[in-house]
Design a protein around this motif. Sequence first.
Motif, PDB file in Angstrom:
ATOM      1  N   VAL A  33      66.563 -38.066  43.286  1.00  0.00           N
ATOM      2  CA  VAL A  33      66.111 -38.905  44.407  1.00  0.00           C
ATOM      3  C   VAL A  33      65.840 -38.042  45.637  1.00  0.00           C
ATOM      4  O   VAL A  33      64.810 -38.203  46.301  1.00  0.00           O
ATOM      5  N   MET A  34      66.751 -37.116  45.924  1.00  0.00           N
ATOM      6  CA  MET A  34      66.551 -36.237  47.085  1.00  0.00           C
ATOM      7  C   MET A  34      65.288 -35.393  46.923  1.00  0.00           C
ATOM      8  O   MET A  34      64.505 -35.246  47.865  1.00  0.00           O
ATOM      9  N   ASP A  35      65.064 -34.853  45.732  1.00  0.00           N
ATOM     10  CA  ASP A  35      63.859 -34.063  45.471  1.00  0.00           C
ATOM     11  C   ASP A  35      62.595 -34.913  45.627  1.00  0.00           C
ATOM     12  O   ASP A  35      61.578 -34.438  46.141  1.00  0.00           O
ATOM     13  N   LYS A  72      61.732 -35.283  49.195  1.00  0.00           N
ATOM     14  CA  LYS A  72      61.186 -34.026  49.716  1.00  0.00           C
ATOM     15  C   LYS A  72      59.750 -33.803  49.244  1.00  0.00           C
ATOM     16  O   LYS A  72      58.910 -33.304  50.000  1.00  0.00           O
ATOM     17  N   VAL A  73      59.453 -34.185  48.001  1.00  0.00           N
ATOM     18  CA  VAL A  73      58.078 -34.093  47.487  1.00  0.00           C
ATOM     19  C   VAL A  73      57.154 -34.956  48.346  1.00  0.00           C
ATOM     20  O   VAL A  73      56.008 -34.596  48.595  1.00  0.00           O
ATOM     21  N   ASN A  74      57.674 -36.071  48.837  1.00  0.00           N
ATOM     22  CA  ASN A  74      56.895 -36.972  49.687  1.00  0.00           C
ATOM     23  C   ASN A  74      56.994 -36.596  51.171  1.00  0.00           C
ATOM     24  O   ASN A  74      56.665 -37.405  52.039  1.00  0.00           O
ATOM     25  N   LEU A  75      57.479 -35.373  51.424  1.00  0.00           N
ATOM     26  CA  LEU A  75      57.578 -34.808  52.775  1.00  0.00           C
ATOM     27  C   LEU A  75      58.464 -35.643  53.704  1.00  0.00           C
ATOM     28  O   LEU A  75      58.194 -35.779  54.901  1.00  0.00           O
ATOM     29  N   LEU A  76      59.535 -36.184  53.144  1.00  0.00           N
ATOM     30  CA  LEU A  76      60.499 -36.964  53.913  1.00  0.00           C
ATOM     31  C   LEU A  76      61.813 -36.193  53.977  1.00  0.00           C
ATOM     32  O   LEU A  76      62.290 -35.669  52.975  1.00  0.00           O
ATOM     33  N   THR A  77      62.388 -36.125  55.151  1.00  0.00           N
ATOM     34  CA  THR A  77      63.615 -35.368  55.350  1.00  0.00           C
ATOM     35  C   THR A  77      64.825 -36.218  54.994  1.00  0.00           C
ATOM     36  O   THR A  77      65.017 -37.302  55.548  1.00  0.00           O
ATOM     37  N   VAL A  78      65.629 -35.712  54.056  1.00  0.00           N
ATOM     38  CA  VAL A  78      66.861 -36.386  53.671  1.00  0.00           C
ATOM     39  C   VAL A  78      68.018 -35.409  53.811  1.00  0.00           C
ATOM     40  O   VAL A  78      67.837 -34.197  53.699  1.00  0.00           O
ATOM     41  N   LEU A 112      73.489 -45.250  48.444  1.00  0.00           N
ATOM     42  CA  LEU A 112      74.809 -45.061  47.863  1.00  0.00           C
ATOM     43  C   LEU A 112      74.714 -44.797  46.369  1.00  0.00           C
ATOM     44  O   LEU A 112      73.732 -45.181  45.728  1.00  0.00           O
ATOM     45  N   PRO A 113      75.730 -44.147  45.778  1.00  0.00           N
ATOM     46  CA  PRO A 113      75.725 -43.949  44.327  1.00  0.00           C
ATOM     47  C   PRO A 113      75.687 -45.294  43.620  1.00  0.00           C
ATOM     48  O   PRO A 113      76.299 -46.242  44.111  1.00  0.00           O
ATOM     49  N   PRO A 114      74.989 -45.435  42.534  1.00  0.00           N
ATOM     50  CA  PRO A 114      74.292 -44.431  41.734  1.00  0.00           C
ATOM     51  C   PRO A 114      72.824 -44.232  42.106  1.00  0.00           C
ATOM     52  O   PRO A 114      72.030 -43.823  41.283  1.00  0.00           O
ATOM     53  N   TYR A 115      72.461 -44.525  43.352  1.00  0.00           N
ATOM     54  CA  TYR A 115      71.165 -44.160  43.925  1.00  0.00           C
ATOM     55  C   TYR A 115      69.971 -44.910  43.330  1.00  0.00           C
ATOM     56  O   TYR A 115      68.921 -44.352  43.100  1.00  0.00           O
ATOM     57  N   SER A 116      70.158 -46.194  43.088  1.00  0.00           N
ATOM     58  CA  SER A 116      69.052 -47.019  42.592  1.00  0.00           C
ATOM     59  C   SER A 116      68.505 -47.856  43.745  1.00  0.00           C
ATOM     60  O   SER A 116      69.003 -47.794  44.874  1.00  0.00           O
ATOM     61  N   VAL A 172      61.755 -47.918  51.637  1.00  0.00           N
ATOM     62  CA  VAL A 172      62.559 -46.958  50.870  1.00  0.00           C
ATOM     63  C   VAL A 172      62.604 -47.386  49.403  1.00  0.00           C
ATOM     64  O   VAL A 172      62.506 -46.552  48.501  1.00  0.00           O
ATOM     65  N   ARG A 173      62.711 -48.685  49.173  1.00  0.00           N
ATOM     66  CA  ARG A 173      62.707 -49.195  47.801  1.00  0.00           C
ATOM     67  C   ARG A 173      61.399 -48.825  47.088  1.00  0.00           C
ATOM     68  O   ARG A 173      61.412 -48.381  45.941  1.00  0.00           O
ATOM     69  N   LYS A 174      60.269 -48.968  47.773  1.00  0.00           N
ATOM     70  CA  LYS A 174      58.969 -48.613  47.181  1.00  0.00           C
ATOM     71  C   LYS A 174      58.909 -47.127  46.843  1.00  0.00           C
ATOM     72  O   LYS A 174      58.357 -46.745  45.809  1.00  0.00           O
ATOM     73  N   ILE A 175      59.467 -46.296  47.713  1.00  0.00           N
ATOM     74  CA  ILE A 175      59.470 -44.848  47.457  1.00  0.00           C
ATOM     75  C   ILE A 175      60.273 -44.549  46.195  1.00  0.00           C
ATOM     76  O   ILE A 175      59.826 -43.806  45.318  1.00  0.00           O
ATOM     77  N   ILE A 176      61.460 -45.141  46.085  1.00  0.00           N
ATOM     78  CA  ILE A 176      62.300 -44.897  44.912  1.00  0.00           C
ATOM     79  C   ILE A 176      61.658 -45.458  43.651  1.00  0.00           C
ATOM     80  O   ILE A 176      61.688 -44.830  42.592  1.00  0.00           O
ATOM     81  N   GLU A 177      61.061 -46.642  43.760  1.00  0.00           N
ATOM     82  CA  GLU A 177      60.396 -47.241  42.590  1.00  0.00           C
ATOM     83  C   GLU A 177      59.206 -46.401  42.139  1.00  0.00           C
ATOM     84  O   GLU A 177      58.839 -46.415  40.965  1.00  0.00           O
ATOM     85  N   GLY A 178      58.588 -45.662  43.057  1.00  0.00           N
ATOM     86  CA  GLY A 178      57.441 -44.819  42.725  1.00  0.00           C
ATOM     87  C   GLY A 178      57.828 -43.490  42.098  1.00  0.00           C
ATOM     88  O   GLY A 178      56.963 -42.711  41.686  1.00  0.00           O
ATOM     89  N   MET A 179      59.114 -43.226  42.010  1.00  0.00           N
ATOM     90  CA  MET A 179      59.588 -41.964  41.454  1.00  0.00           C
ATOM     91  C   MET A 179      59.318 -41.947  39.941  1.00  0.00           C
ATOM     92  O   MET A 179      59.610 -42.922  39.247  1.00  0.00           O
TER      93      MET A 179
END
Length: 161
Positions: A105-107, A110-116, A131-135, A150-157
Motif C-alpha cells: 500500500v505504501m509503495d 508513492k507510485v502515485n506521487l503521494l507522500t505517506v 490501520l492494519p490490515p490496510y484494506s 483514498v479508497r479509490k486509490i487503494i482499490e486501483g492498486m
Amino acid sequence: MDEINVQNYSSFKDDPEILLQFVNKYCTVQLIKNNTFSGFVHSIDPISKSIILAVPCENSFQITLLPGHAIINLYESNQENLTSPFQILKDEVSLNDIAARKTKVMDWFKVNLLTVTESNENIIFGNVSILPPYSVTDICTDNPMVAMQVRKIIEGMPASS
C-alpha cells in the motif's frame, strides 16, 4: 461488570484518536431513556458519531447500530471468556501478510506521487490513517470525501506487483 475508563461521550466524540481507542474493545454504551448495550465496538462513524456494536447473543454476536445522538456515555468494560469477533478475523491474517500488505500500500501511494509516512503500525497520509490490515475498510479520517478518494486509490492498486 467493572467500569473502566468511564467517559461522557459528548466530551470526546469529536476526537478521532480517543474514539479509535474503543475499537475492538468490549464496551458499555449508555443511551437516552435508560437503555444500555454492551459488546465489542466495531466502528464509530466520524460524521454521525453512531457506534456499530457486536453484542453477544447466545453463541454468536448480533450487530447493533447505536445512533450517535442517543449516546450519553461510553466506557470500556471487563468481559470474561469473550473474544472480539473482529479480532478473530484479524488473527486469521498472518503478521507476514499484514507487513507485506503495508509495504504494498505504501509503495502504491508513492507510485502515485503521494507522500505517506508510518506511525506505529498505521500508514499516515495527511489527516488519514490506514490501520492494519490496510484494506479499504481500514481508512480512518473525519472527512468522508477524503476517505472516498483514498479508497479509490487503494482499490486501483494492482492485485500483484
